[in-house]
Design a protein around this motif. Structure first.
Motif, PDB file in Angstrom:
ATOM      1  N   THR A 117       0.831  -1.206   0.000  1.00  0.00           N
ATOM      2  CA  THR A 117       0.000   0.000   0.000  1.00  0.00           C
ATOM      3  C   THR A 117       0.863   1.253   0.000  1.00  0.00           C
ATOM      4  O   THR A 117       0.593   2.216  -0.727  1.00  0.00           O
ATOM      5  CB  THR A 117      -0.932   0.014   1.218  1.00  0.00           C
ATOM      6  OG1 THR A 117      -1.816  -1.105   1.136  1.00  0.00           O
ATOM      7  CG2 THR A 117      -1.760   1.296   1.271  1.00  0.00           C
ATOM      8  N   VAL A 118       1.917   1.248   0.816  1.00  0.00           N
ATOM      9  CA  VAL A 118       2.836   2.394   0.854  1.00  0.00           C
ATOM     10  C   VAL A 118       3.484   2.595  -0.514  1.00  0.00           C
ATOM     11  O   VAL A 118       3.576   3.722  -1.019  1.00  0.00           O
ATOM     12  CB  VAL A 118       3.915   2.175   1.940  1.00  0.00           C
ATOM     13  CG1 VAL A 118       4.986   3.249   1.857  1.00  0.00           C
ATOM     14  CG2 VAL A 118       3.277   2.177   3.321  1.00  0.00           C
ATOM     15  N   HIS A 119       3.894   1.516  -1.136  1.00  0.00           N
ATOM     16  CA  HIS A 119       4.493   1.594  -2.467  1.00  0.00           C
ATOM     17  C   HIS A 119       3.495   2.136  -3.481  1.00  0.00           C
ATOM     18  O   HIS A 119       3.840   3.004  -4.313  1.00  0.00           O
ATOM     19  CB  HIS A 119       4.981   0.202  -2.884  1.00  0.00           C
ATOM     20  CG  HIS A 119       5.569   0.150  -4.257  1.00  0.00           C
ATOM     21  ND1 HIS A 119       5.199  -0.793  -5.195  1.00  0.00           N
ATOM     22  CD2 HIS A 119       6.500   0.938  -4.873  1.00  0.00           C
ATOM     23  CE1 HIS A 119       5.871  -0.597  -6.309  1.00  0.00           C
ATOM     24  NE2 HIS A 119       6.661   0.439  -6.138  1.00  0.00           N
ATOM     25  N   ALA A 120       2.264   1.651  -3.425  1.00  0.00           N
ATOM     26  CA  ALA A 120       1.230   2.122  -4.351  1.00  0.00           C
ATOM     27  C   ALA A 120       0.969   3.611  -4.168  1.00  0.00           C
ATOM     28  O   ALA A 120       0.799   4.356  -5.154  1.00  0.00           O
ATOM     29  CB  ALA A 120      -0.058   1.328  -4.149  1.00  0.00           C
ATOM     30  N   ASP A 121       0.942   4.079  -2.917  1.00  0.00           N
ATOM     31  CA  ASP A 121       0.728   5.507  -2.658  1.00  0.00           C
ATOM     32  C   ASP A 121       1.903   6.338  -3.169  1.00  0.00           C
ATOM     33  O   ASP A 121       1.714   7.445  -3.675  1.00  0.00           O
ATOM     34  CB  ASP A 121       0.506   5.752  -1.169  1.00  0.00           C
ATOM     35  CG  ASP A 121      -0.893   5.367  -0.706  1.00  0.00           C
ATOM     36  OD1 ASP A 121      -1.765   5.162  -1.579  1.00  0.00           O
ATOM     37  OD2 ASP A 121      -1.120   5.262   0.514  1.00  0.00           O
ATOM     38  N   ALA A 143      14.261   7.015   2.560  1.00  0.00           N
ATOM     39  CA  ALA A 143      13.813   5.700   3.041  1.00  0.00           C
ATOM     40  C   ALA A 143      13.146   5.811   4.407  1.00  0.00           C
ATOM     41  O   ALA A 143      13.533   6.630   5.240  1.00  0.00           O
ATOM     42  CB  ALA A 143      14.998   4.753   3.121  1.00  0.00           C
ATOM     43  N   ILE A 144      12.138   4.987   4.615  1.00  0.00           N
ATOM     44  CA  ILE A 144      11.518   4.907   5.942  1.00  0.00           C
ATOM     45  C   ILE A 144      12.599   4.501   6.929  1.00  0.00           C
ATOM     46  O   ILE A 144      13.324   3.531   6.700  1.00  0.00           O
ATOM     47  CB  ILE A 144      10.385   3.871   5.944  1.00  0.00           C
ATOM     48  CG1 ILE A 144       9.321   4.236   4.894  1.00  0.00           C
ATOM     49  CG2 ILE A 144       9.749   3.781   7.331  1.00  0.00           C
ATOM     50  CD1 ILE A 144       8.297   3.141   4.666  1.00  0.00           C
ATOM     51  N   GLU A 156       8.315  -4.947   7.685  1.00  0.00           N
ATOM     52  CA  GLU A 156       7.370  -4.343   6.736  1.00  0.00           C
ATOM     53  C   GLU A 156       7.932  -3.047   6.162  1.00  0.00           C
ATOM     54  O   GLU A 156       7.772  -2.755   4.969  1.00  0.00           O
ATOM     55  CB  GLU A 156       6.031  -4.072   7.439  1.00  0.00           C
ATOM     56  CG  GLU A 156       4.854  -3.853   6.488  1.00  0.00           C
ATOM     57  CD  GLU A 156       4.441  -5.115   5.747  1.00  0.00           C
ATOM     58  OE1 GLU A 156       3.857  -4.995   4.652  1.00  0.00           O
ATOM     59  OE2 GLU A 156       4.695  -6.221   6.256  1.00  0.00           O
ATOM     60  N   MET A 157       8.604  -2.270   6.996  1.00  0.00           N
ATOM     61  CA  MET A 157       9.206  -1.019   6.525  1.00  0.00           C
ATOM     62  C   MET A 157      10.306  -1.291   5.507  1.00  0.00           C
ATOM     63  O   MET A 157      10.397  -0.612   4.474  1.00  0.00           O
ATOM     64  CB  MET A 157       9.766  -0.236   7.714  1.00  0.00           C
ATOM     65  CG  MET A 157       8.706   0.335   8.624  1.00  0.00           C
ATOM     66  SD  MET A 157       9.421   1.181  10.060  1.00  0.00           S
ATOM     67  CE  MET A 157       7.945   1.910  10.780  1.00  0.00           C
ATOM     68  N   LEU A 163      10.637  -1.968  -2.319  1.00  0.00           N
ATOM     69  CA  LEU A 163       9.728  -1.755  -3.449  1.00  0.00           C
ATOM     70  C   LEU A 163       9.920  -0.367  -4.050  1.00  0.00           C
ATOM     71  O   LEU A 163       9.964  -0.200  -5.279  1.00  0.00           O
ATOM     72  CB  LEU A 163       8.281  -1.940  -2.991  1.00  0.00           C
ATOM     73  CG  LEU A 163       7.839  -3.362  -2.650  1.00  0.00           C
ATOM     74  CD1 LEU A 163       6.476  -3.345  -1.966  1.00  0.00           C
ATOM     75  CD2 LEU A 163       7.788  -4.221  -3.914  1.00  0.00           C
ATOM     76  N   ILE A 164      10.049   0.628  -3.184  1.00  0.00           N
ATOM     77  CA  ILE A 164      10.211   2.006  -3.664  1.00  0.00           C
ATOM     78  C   ILE A 164      11.588   2.194  -4.296  1.00  0.00           C
ATOM     79  O   ILE A 164      11.730   2.874  -5.326  1.00  0.00           O
ATOM     80  CB  ILE A 164       9.973   2.998  -2.512  1.00  0.00           C
ATOM     81  CG1 ILE A 164       8.495   2.946  -2.107  1.00  0.00           C
ATOM     82  CG2 ILE A 164      10.374   4.415  -2.919  1.00  0.00           C
ATOM     83  CD1 ILE A 164       8.155   3.741  -0.861  1.00  0.00           C
ATOM     84  N   GLU A 165      12.607   1.578  -3.709  1.00  0.00           N
ATOM     85  CA  GLU A 165      13.952   1.669  -4.285  1.00  0.00           C
ATOM     86  C   GLU A 165      13.969   1.098  -5.706  1.00  0.00           C
ATOM     87  O   GLU A 165      14.591   1.667  -6.620  1.00  0.00           O
ATOM     88  CB  GLU A 165      14.939   0.910  -3.410  1.00  0.00           C
ATOM     89  CG  GLU A 165      16.371   0.971  -3.918  1.00  0.00           C
ATOM     90  CD  GLU A 165      17.349   0.211  -3.044  1.00  0.00           C
ATOM     91  OE1 GLU A 165      18.567   0.422  -3.207  1.00  0.00           O
ATOM     92  OE2 GLU A 165      16.902  -0.597  -2.202  1.00  0.00           O
ATOM     93  N   THR A 166      13.275  -0.005  -5.910  1.00  0.00           N
ATOM     94  CA  THR A 166      13.218  -0.626  -7.236  1.00  0.00           C
ATOM     95  C   THR A 166      12.526   0.294  -8.234  1.00  0.00           C
ATOM     96  O   THR A 166      12.972   0.445  -9.374  1.00  0.00           O
ATOM     97  CB  THR A 166      12.474  -1.975  -7.160  1.00  0.00           C
ATOM     98  OG1 THR A 166      13.176  -2.849  -6.264  1.00  0.00           O
ATOM     99  CG2 THR A 166      12.380  -2.630  -8.527  1.00  0.00           C
ATOM    100  N   THR A 167      11.436   0.933  -7.804  1.00  0.00           N
ATOM    101  CA  THR A 167      10.729   1.880  -8.672  1.00  0.00           C
ATOM    102  C   THR A 167      11.624   3.052  -9.039  1.00  0.00           C
ATOM    103  O   THR A 167      11.675   3.481 -10.197  1.00  0.00           O
ATOM    104  CB  THR A 167       9.454   2.381  -7.979  1.00  0.00           C
ATOM    105  OG1 THR A 167       8.539   1.296  -7.825  1.00  0.00           O
ATOM    106  CG2 THR A 167       8.785   3.490  -8.784  1.00  0.00           C
ATOM    107  N   CYS A 168      12.344   3.580  -8.066  1.00  0.00           N
ATOM    108  CA  CYS A 168      13.223   4.722  -8.312  1.00  0.00           C
ATOM    109  C   CYS A 168      14.351   4.371  -9.279  1.00  0.00           C
ATOM    110  O   CYS A 168      14.766   5.200 -10.101  1.00  0.00           O
ATOM    111  CB  CYS A 168      13.803   5.241  -7.001  1.00  0.00           C
ATOM    112  SG  CYS A 168      12.595   6.034  -5.904  1.00  0.00           S
ATOM    113  N   ALA A 169      14.841   3.159  -9.176  1.00  0.00           N
ATOM    114  CA  ALA A 169      15.960   2.729 -10.025  1.00  0.00           C
ATOM    115  C   ALA A 169      15.577   2.682 -11.499  1.00  0.00           C
ATOM    116  O   ALA A 169      16.454   2.732 -12.378  1.00  0.00           O
ATOM    117  CB  ALA A 169      16.463   1.363  -9.570  1.00  0.00           C
TER     118      ALA A 169
END
Length: 221
Positions: A117-121, A143-144, A156-157, A163-169
């Motif tokens: 959910t955090v990644h989706a947001d 990063a959290i 979970e964090m 997930l966010i790191e992968t998106t940013c890359a």
């Protein structure tokens, strides 16, 4: 009678370690109006570096950390990524920032949201940036952080961070700012010397660490 009370009883169940608080974005209205006043008065000037997110942003003495950049602080303590989404058109879009530095996700997971959910947001936030601001606007996600108080949520964090790191890359417009590893000691746990007494917020030493890491990702002063 028992069957009538069952739905009420179920509604009162609380997941272990998850805070149950008012999650309506309207709880931040006074903060948002203050940001709007600063924009209207010219105190927050367009085109600069905007820091937005939760209390780790709000408590950051950004004007002392990055004086030449004159960064804008739109942190509102306790907020989640969804709150920055809700108020995007009021406190972010009008400033047309050259870069947005976002710290959020900490409170999201503490309130029971999943890493997915955090990644989706975060992806929704990025889409708002791409749809409403210049293609040159960069988004840096801090990063959290691992904290003493919320170490029970570390798995979970860390998943959300990954997930966010992968998106940013995969996107040159995005920057993942890793403060997770530097905040861990040799024992793999949060370094106590970085935290205030509450074990959640940073002290001056913690912010000095963040300054040294984030400065490398910002535009030249």
């Amino acid at each position: 009678m028992r069957s009538a009370l069952l739905p009420l009883a179920l509604s009162l169940l609380v997941s272990p370690g998850v805070a149950q608080t008012n999650s309506s974005p309207q709880r931040w209205e006074k903060n948002i109006q203050e940001f709007e006043r600063r924009i209207a008065d010219g105190d927050s000037k367009p085109g600069g570096v905007l820091f937005v997110g939760s209390s780790s942003i709000r408590l950051w003495k950004l004007d002392q950390s990055f004086p030449s950049l004159k960064p804008i602080n739109h942190g509102f303590g306790g907020s989640e990524i969804s709150d920055s989404l809700h108020y995007f058109n009021r406190i972010i879009a009008p400033l047309k920032p050259s870069m947005i530095v976002l710290y959020a996700g900490d409170n999201d997971i503490a309130k029971g949201k999943t890493a997915e959910t955090v990644h989706a947001d975060f992806r929704k936030f990025v889409q708002l940036v791409k749809s409403n601001l210049s293609a040159d606007t960069r988004v840096g996600f801090i990063a959290i952080k691992p904290s003493i108080k919320r170490w029970n949520l570390a798995e979970e964090m860390a998943s959300a961070n990954k997930l966010i790191e992968t998106t940013c890359a995969m996107d040159d417009q995005l920057v993942y700012i890793d403060i997770w590893k530097p905040m861990l000691g040799a024992d793999g746990r949060p370094r106590p010397e970085l935290f205030a007494k509450d074990g959640l917020h940073l002290n001056d030493t913690g912010y000095e660490l963040w300054n040294s890491i984030v400065a490398k990702m910002l535009p030249p002063e």
